[in-house]
Design a protein around this motif. Structure first.
Motif, short mmCIF file in Angstrom:
data_model
loop_
_atom_site.label_atom_id
_atom_site.label_comp_id
_atom_site.label_asym_id
_atom_site.label_seq_id
_atom_site.Cartn_x
_atom_site.Cartn_y
_atom_site.Cartn_z
N SER A 1 12.34 1.25 -8.13
CA SER A 1 12.13 2.69 -8.10
C SER A 1 10.80 2.91 -7.40
O SER A 1 10.20 1.96 -6.90
CB SER A 1 12.11 3.26 -9.52
OG SER A 1 11.10 2.63 -10.28
N ALA A 2 10.34 4.11 -7.36
CA ALA A 2 9.06 4.38 -6.71
C ALA A 2 7.97 3.53 -7.34
O ALA A 2 7.88 3.43 -8.56
CB ALA A 2 8.71 5.85 -6.82
N PRO A 3 7.14 2.87 -6.52
CA PRO A 3 6.04 2.10 -7.09
C PRO A 3 5.06 3.01 -7.81
O PRO A 3 5.04 4.22 -7.61
CB PRO A 3 5.40 1.43 -5.87
CG PRO A 3 5.82 2.26 -4.71
CD PRO A 3 7.14 2.86 -5.07
N ALA A 4 4.22 2.40 -8.64
CA ALA A 4 3.29 3.16 -9.47
C ALA A 4 2.20 3.84 -8.67
O ALA A 4 1.59 4.78 -9.15
CB ALA A 4 2.67 2.25 -10.52
N SER A 5 1.93 3.36 -7.45
CA SER A 5 0.85 3.93 -6.66
C SER A 5 1.10 3.70 -5.18
O SER A 5 1.93 2.88 -4.79
CB SER A 5 -0.48 3.29 -7.05
OG SER A 5 -0.49 1.92 -6.65
N VAL A 6 0.35 4.43 -4.37
CA VAL A 6 0.41 4.22 -2.92
C VAL A 6 -0.06 2.81 -2.58
O VAL A 6 0.51 2.14 -1.73
CB VAL A 6 -0.41 5.29 -2.18
CG1 VAL A 6 -0.49 4.98 -0.69
CG2 VAL A 6 0.18 6.67 -2.41
N LEU A 7 -1.09 2.32 -3.29
CA LEU A 7 -1.57 0.96 -3.04
C LEU A 7 -0.45 -0.05 -3.27
O LEU A 7 -0.25 -0.96 -2.46
CB LEU A 7 -2.77 0.64 -3.93
CG LEU A 7 -3.31 -0.78 -3.81
CD1 LEU A 7 -3.78 -1.07 -2.39
CD2 LEU A 7 -4.45 -1.00 -4.81
N SER A 8 0.29 0.09 -4.35
CA SER A 8 1.41 -0.82 -4.61
C SER A 8 2.43 -0.77 -3.49
O SER A 8 2.97 -1.80 -3.06
CB SER A 8 2.09 -0.47 -5.94
OG SER A 8 1.23 -0.72 -7.01
N HIS B 1 -9.34 4.33 -3.41
CA HIS B 1 -8.66 4.70 -4.66
C HIS B 1 -8.60 3.47 -5.58
O HIS B 1 -7.51 2.95 -5.88
CB HIS B 1 -7.25 5.20 -4.38
CG HIS B 1 -7.20 6.48 -3.62
ND1 HIS B 1 -7.40 6.55 -2.24
CD2 HIS B 1 -7.00 7.75 -4.03
CE1 HIS B 1 -7.30 7.80 -1.86
NE2 HIS B 1 -7.07 8.55 -2.93
N PRO B 2 -9.74 2.98 -6.06
CA PRO B 2 -9.75 1.74 -6.83
C PRO B 2 -8.91 1.78 -8.11
O PRO B 2 -8.41 0.74 -8.55
CB PRO B 2 -11.23 1.51 -7.14
CG PRO B 2 -11.89 2.81 -6.92
CD PRO B 2 -11.08 3.55 -5.90
N SER B 3 -8.72 2.94 -8.69
CA SER B 3 -7.93 3.01 -9.92
C SER B 3 -6.48 2.58 -9.70
O SER B 3 -5.81 2.12 -10.63
CB SER B 3 -7.97 4.42 -10.51
OG SER B 3 -7.35 5.33 -9.62
N GLU B 4 -6.00 2.69 -8.48
CA GLU B 4 -4.62 2.30 -8.19
C GLU B 4 -4.41 0.79 -8.29
O GLU B 4 -3.28 0.33 -8.46
CB GLU B 4 -4.19 2.79 -6.80
CG GLU B 4 -4.05 4.29 -6.72
CD GLU B 4 -3.50 4.77 -5.39
OE1 GLU B 4 -3.03 3.95 -4.57
OE2 GLU B 4 -3.55 5.99 -5.17
N ALA B 5 -5.47 0.01 -8.20
CA ALA B 5 -5.35 -1.44 -8.31
C ALA B 5 -4.99 -1.87 -9.73
O ALA B 5 -4.55 -3.00 -9.95
CB ALA B 5 -6.64 -2.12 -7.87
N ALA B 6 -5.15 -0.97 -10.70
CA ALA B 6 -4.82 -1.26 -12.09
C ALA B 6 -3.43 -0.78 -12.48
O ALA B 6 -3.02 -0.92 -13.64
CB ALA B 6 -5.86 -0.63 -13.01
N ALA B 7 -2.69 -0.22 -11.54
CA ALA B 7 -1.37 0.35 -11.84
C ALA B 7 -0.27 -0.71 -11.73
O ALA B 7 -0.10 -1.32 -10.68
CB ALA B 7 -1.08 1.51 -10.88
N TRP B 8 0.46 -0.91 -12.81
CA TRP B 8 1.58 -1.85 -12.83
C TRP B 8 2.81 -1.17 -12.26
O TRP B 8 3.11 -0.04 -12.60
CB TRP B 8 1.87 -2.29 -14.26
CG TRP B 8 0.80 -3.12 -14.88
CD1 TRP B 8 -0.36 -2.67 -15.45
CD2 TRP B 8 0.78 -4.54 -14.99
NE1 TRP B 8 -1.09 -3.74 -15.91
CE2 TRP B 8 -0.42 -4.90 -15.65
CE3 TRP B 8 1.65 -5.55 -14.61
CZ2 TRP B 8 -0.76 -6.21 -15.93
CZ3 TRP B 8 1.31 -6.87 -14.89
CH2 TRP B 8 0.13 -7.18 -15.53
N SER B 9 3.55 -1.88 -11.40
CA SER B 9 4.80 -1.37 -10.85
C SER B 9 5.95 -2.28 -11.25
O SER B 9 5.77 -3.49 -11.38
CB SER B 9 4.74 -1.32 -9.31
OG SER B 9 3.86 -0.31 -8.88
#
Length: 127
Positions: free
Chosen positions: A17-24, A42-50
């Motif tokens: 499905s859509a990843p958790a962030s643009v970084l993912s 956008h460093p917070s996106e590095a902590a987003a699990w997909s």
């Protein structure tokens, strides 16, 4: 939708499905230049699990339920600059074990993928 607005032809997306962030999304597509810039901005996106979907990227039988951008980057043998940027954005990700997988860390995956020495050094610098 920001994800669909940056889809590139031939991108290798590994998310059901859509990843958790643009970084993912950028990491999953192997867009290392954009992923490096996104991790810095956008460093917070590095902590987003997909959620994970593609077994071909995994080196063992257990498919993790979710992965961090750093884990995916390491499985794809990302260049050192991308690994360094993502690790700097979320240093705790360097020690994170797969969620529901074999318990591998990004270092395990990077080595299994044949990642470069510079990428290994980048991980160790944030360990």
């Amino acid at each position: 939708n920001i994800i669909s607005s940056i889809v590139r032809p031939g991108a290798s997306i590994m998310f059901p499905s859509a990843p958790a962030s643009v970084l993912s999304f950028l990491v999953g597509g192997g867009d290392w230049e954009a992923a490096t810039a996104r991790a810095a901005s956008h460093p917070s996106e590095a902590a987003a699990w997909s959620p994970c979907a593609s077994r071909q990227l995994w080196f063992h039988e257990r498919l993790p339920a979710r992965a961090l951008p750093l884990q995916v980057a390491c499985r794809l043998a990302a260049p050192a600059r991308a690994v360094a940027a993502i690790a700097a954005a979320y240093p705790a990700g360097v020690r994170a074990e797969e969620d529901g997988g074999a318990g591998d860390t990004p270092l395990h995956e990077l080595c299994a993928a044949g990642g470069c020495v510079g990428a290994v050094r980048a991980l160790l610098a944030h360990a």
